[in-house]
Design a protein around this motif. Structure first.
Motif, PDB file in Angstrom:
ATOM      1  N   VAL A  66       7.980 -11.437  -1.111  1.00 21.05           N
ATOM      2  CA  VAL A  66       7.438 -10.380  -0.259  1.00 21.05           C
ATOM      3  C   VAL A  66       8.554  -9.430   0.169  1.00 21.05           C
ATOM      4  N   ALA A  67       9.692  -9.976   0.558  1.00 18.08           N
ATOM      5  CA  ALA A  67      10.813  -9.133   0.984  1.00 18.08           C
ATOM      6  C   ALA A  67      11.297  -8.245  -0.158  1.00 18.08           C
ATOM      7  N   THR A  68      11.370  -8.795  -1.361  1.00 15.75           N
ATOM      8  CA  THR A  68      11.791  -8.002  -2.521  1.00 15.75           C
ATOM      9  C   THR A  68      10.817  -6.857  -2.759  1.00 15.75           C
ATOM     10  N   PHE A  69       9.527  -7.152  -2.681  1.00 19.60           N
ATOM     11  CA  PHE A  69       8.516  -6.107  -2.839  1.00 19.60           C
ATOM     12  C   PHE A  69       8.722  -5.008  -1.794  1.00 19.60           C
ATOM     13  N   MET A  70       8.950  -5.410  -0.549  1.00 21.07           N
ATOM     14  CA  MET A  70       9.104  -4.431   0.529  1.00 21.07           C
ATOM     15  C   MET A  70      10.368  -3.598   0.352  1.00 21.07           C
ATOM     16  N   VAL A  71      11.460  -4.225  -0.023  1.00 20.85           N
ATOM     17  CA  VAL A  71      12.712  -3.495  -0.218  1.00 20.85           C
ATOM     18  C   VAL A  71      12.581  -2.523  -1.382  1.00 20.85           C
ATOM     19  N   GLN A  72      12.022  -2.995  -2.492  1.00 25.18           N
ATOM     20  CA  GLN A  72      11.852  -2.112  -3.646  1.00 25.18           C
ATOM     21  C   GLN A  72      10.925  -0.943  -3.307  1.00 25.18           C
ATOM     22  N   GLY A  73       9.884  -1.227  -2.547  1.00 22.93           N
ATOM     23  CA  GLY A  73       8.976  -0.167  -2.127  1.00 22.93           C
ATOM     24  C   GLY A  73       9.665   0.832  -1.213  1.00 22.93           C
ATOM     25  N   ALA A  74      10.492   0.322  -0.309  1.00 23.16           N
ATOM     26  CA  ALA A  74      11.203   1.198   0.626  1.00 23.16           C
ATOM     27  C   ALA A  74      12.215   2.074  -0.094  1.00 23.16           C
ATOM     28  N   GLU A  75      12.778   1.567  -1.164  1.00 24.56           N
ATOM     29  CA  GLU A  75      13.793   2.328  -1.907  1.00 24.56           C
ATOM     30  C   GLU A  75      13.192   3.344  -2.866  1.00 24.56           C
ATOM     31  N   SER A  76      11.914   3.209  -3.147  1.00 19.70           N
ATOM     32  CA  SER A  76      11.271   4.095  -4.118  1.00 19.70           C
ATOM     33  C   SER A  76      10.626   5.292  -3.424  1.00 19.70           C
TER      34      SER A  76
END
Length: 139
Positions: A66-76
Motif C-alpha cells: 500500500v505504501a509503495t502504491f501511495m508513494v508511486q502515485g504521489a510521485e506521478s
C-alpha cells in the motif's frame, strides 16, 4: 464519516463511537494525534502514524504494498487525488475481505488460524485490530 469539521460536537460523536474513519479538510487535525491512529493527507500526499499507534502499524508486506502504491502515485503527475483515493479504497477493501474470510474460519481470530492461513506474523496484529475496527470480533 465521509466529511466533518473539527467542531466539538462532531469530535465528541467520533470519540464516543470508539472506532471510526473520517474525512476532513482541516489540516489542523495533524496537531491532534489523539483523534487518529493513521492520517492520510491526500493533498500533501503523506501518511502519518500517531506515536501511540506505531506498534500497531509496523510495516509488513501488506503495508509496504500500500505504501509503495501511495508513494508511486504521489510521485506521478498523471495520478490524480481521485485515482489515489480509489486505489487506497481498493486495497483497503481487499484487506477487509481477507479479515472476513479469517473470521469466518475462526470467530475468535486466533494467531493459530492466521498462521494456518499463511498470514505473516508481522501482519497478524494488524489483521486482528482491523477485525475489531470492522466489528467482526470483540476484544
Amino acid at each position: 464519516r465521509p466529511f466533518l469539521t473539527l467542531a466539538e460536537a462532531e469530535i465528541a460523536a467520533l470519540e464516543s463511537s470508539g472506532v471510526y474513519c473520517a474525512g476532513l479538510l482541516d489540516g489542523s487535525v495533524r496537531s491532534r494525534e489523539t483523534l487518529f491512529d493513521v492520517l492520510v493527507d491526500v493533498s500533501a500526499r503523506e501518511v502519518t502514524i500517531a506515536d501511540h499507534s506505531k506498534d500497531d502499524f509496523r510495516m509488513g508486506d501488506l503495508h509496504k504494498e500500500v505504501a509503495t502504491f501511495m508513494v508511486q502515485g504521489a510521485e506521478s503527475d498523471e495520478v490524480t487525488d481521485d485515482m489515489l483515493i480509489k486505489g487506497i479504497f481498493q486495497r483497503t477493501s481487499k484487506c477487509i475481505e481477507l479479515v472476513k474470510k479469517l473470521v469466518a474460519a475462526d470467530p475468535a481470530l486466533s494467531s493459530e488460524t492466521m498462521e494456518a492461513q499463511n498470514v505473516p506474523a508481522s501482519t497478524q496484529r494488524f489483521m486482528y485490530n482491523l477485525a475489531i475496527a470492522e466489528g467482526l470480533v470483540t476484544r
